[in-house]
Write an enzyme that holds these catalytic residues in place. Structure first.
Site, PDB file in Angstrom:
ATOM      1  N   TYR A 165       0.832  -1.205   0.000  1.00  0.00           N
ATOM      2  CA  TYR A 165       0.000   0.000   0.000  1.00  0.00           C
ATOM      3  C   TYR A 165       0.867   1.255   0.000  1.00  0.00           C
ATOM      4  O   TYR A 165       0.460   2.303  -0.488  1.00  0.00           O
ATOM      5  CB  TYR A 165      -0.952  -0.027   1.197  1.00  0.00           C
ATOM      6  CG  TYR A 165      -2.205   0.779   0.996  1.00  0.00           C
ATOM      7  CD1 TYR A 165      -3.054   0.534  -0.084  1.00  0.00           C
ATOM      8  CD2 TYR A 165      -2.563   1.778   1.889  1.00  0.00           C
ATOM      9  CE1 TYR A 165      -4.210   1.276  -0.270  1.00  0.00           C
ATOM     10  CE2 TYR A 165      -3.721   2.515   1.713  1.00  0.00           C
ATOM     11  CZ  TYR A 165      -4.538   2.262   0.633  1.00  0.00           C
ATOM     12  OH  TYR A 165      -5.678   3.003   0.455  1.00  0.00           O
ATOM     13  N   LYS A 172      -3.537   7.990   3.670  1.00  0.00           N
ATOM     14  CA  LYS A 172      -4.743   7.633   4.416  1.00  0.00           C
ATOM     15  C   LYS A 172      -4.591   7.965   5.897  1.00  0.00           C
ATOM     16  O   LYS A 172      -5.569   8.343   6.557  1.00  0.00           O
ATOM     17  CB  LYS A 172      -5.071   6.152   4.233  1.00  0.00           C
ATOM     18  CG  LYS A 172      -5.523   5.783   2.837  1.00  0.00           C
ATOM     19  CD  LYS A 172      -6.800   6.510   2.419  1.00  0.00           C
ATOM     20  CE  LYS A 172      -7.314   6.004   1.082  1.00  0.00           C
ATOM     21  NZ  LYS A 172      -8.491   6.766   0.607  1.00  0.00           N
TER      22      LYS A 172
END
Length: 278
Positions: A165, A172
């Site tokens: 990720y 995020k």
């Protein structure tokens, strides 16, 4: 949820196609009697087919609750102003909900270790994926009705390190912090701000994050023993944007079959690395 959004109206951003979580949520709102203005990423000048506009037009055409389609590049303040003006014009009476579903990182940066992210790539990813929530909220803040709800879409990779990720996880994490600070600042306006953290789904962004490997891992590790569905994401998002979640603000709702409560055995990391190398 029939009738849940009767008399309510708001702004939906980030719908890309019928597989978008944003569309699953918007569809629940429209089915529930709500009225929505939609934004979409502007098409490139040389794109004669206007693919971005075409995709969202296909989804909303003929739906009486879909009141407008407005291009929005969140890196341009003038386009944020235009969205605000469009809301004032076509959604008189103010906004009862805002859905923020916007994120992007250079694909080449996503393939690198996080520490190898380019400087410009980091700036762009953070601006589009985190700052845009602040920018959109600021642009429409004076149109938000008391009791309104702002919802963004986040992911577990902002709370824990998820292999693959990478820089998006950092974005995020920043987005999650934005939710908390916005919830504090919007509280006196009686506006709620929350985030939905959905497990992996077959979406454009999901494919970029290696969703195929994640689906098997979540099914194996989640207490419910299965993956979530688009319909579940739509219902949870609609709940957070509706009066049913009144009193809930600054929260991250995990919709992942309980995966987030589990530990991460080494075999998971091995499977993800095998998928990435394959």
């Amino acid at each position: 949820m029939p009738g849940l959004f009767e008399g309510k109206q708001g702004l939906i951003t980030g719908v890309f196609n019928e597989k978008s979580i944003a569309w699953a949520i918007a569809n629940e709102v429209l089915t529930g009697g709500g009225k929505c203005g939609f934004t979409y990423m502007p098409d490139k000048p040389d794109d004669a087919r206007k693919k971005n506009l075409g995709r969202i037009t296909k989804l909303t055409e003929g739906n009486p609750g879909a009141l407008f389609l407005q291009p929005l590049d969140v890196t341009k303040d003038e386009q944020l102003d235009e969205v605000s003006q469009r809301c004032q014009k076509d959604l008189p009476g103010g906004l009862d909900f805002v859905l923020h579903s916007i994120a992007f990182a250079n694909p080449e940066d996503l393939k690198r270790d996080t520490m190898e992210t380019s400087r410009e790539g980091f700036k762009m990813a953070m601006e589009i994926s985190a700052y845009s929530l602040l920018a959109i909220s600021n642009a429409v803040k004076d149109q938000l009705n008391p009791g309104a709800s702002i919802l963004t879409l986040t992911y577990f990779g902002g709370e824990k390190a998820v292999p693959g990720y990478n820089v998006m996880g950092v974005c995020k994490a920043a987005l999650d912090a934005c939710v908390r600070y916005l919830a504090f600042e919007m509280g006196p306006r009686h506006v709620r701000v929350n985030a939905l953290s959905a497990g992996p789904l077959q979406t454009i962004s999901g494919r970029g994050a290696g969703v195929d490997a994640m689906l098997g891992l979540y099914e194996a590790m989640a207490p419910l023993g299965r993956n979530i569905t688009h319909e579940e994401a739509g219902r949870c998002g609609a709940f957070l944007m509706s009066e049913m979640s009144g009193g809930v603000t600054g929260e991250i709702l995990h919709l992942d079959g309980g995966y987030n409560i589990m530990g991460s055995p080494g075999r998971m990391l091995d499977q993800i690395r095998q998928h990435q190398s394959g």
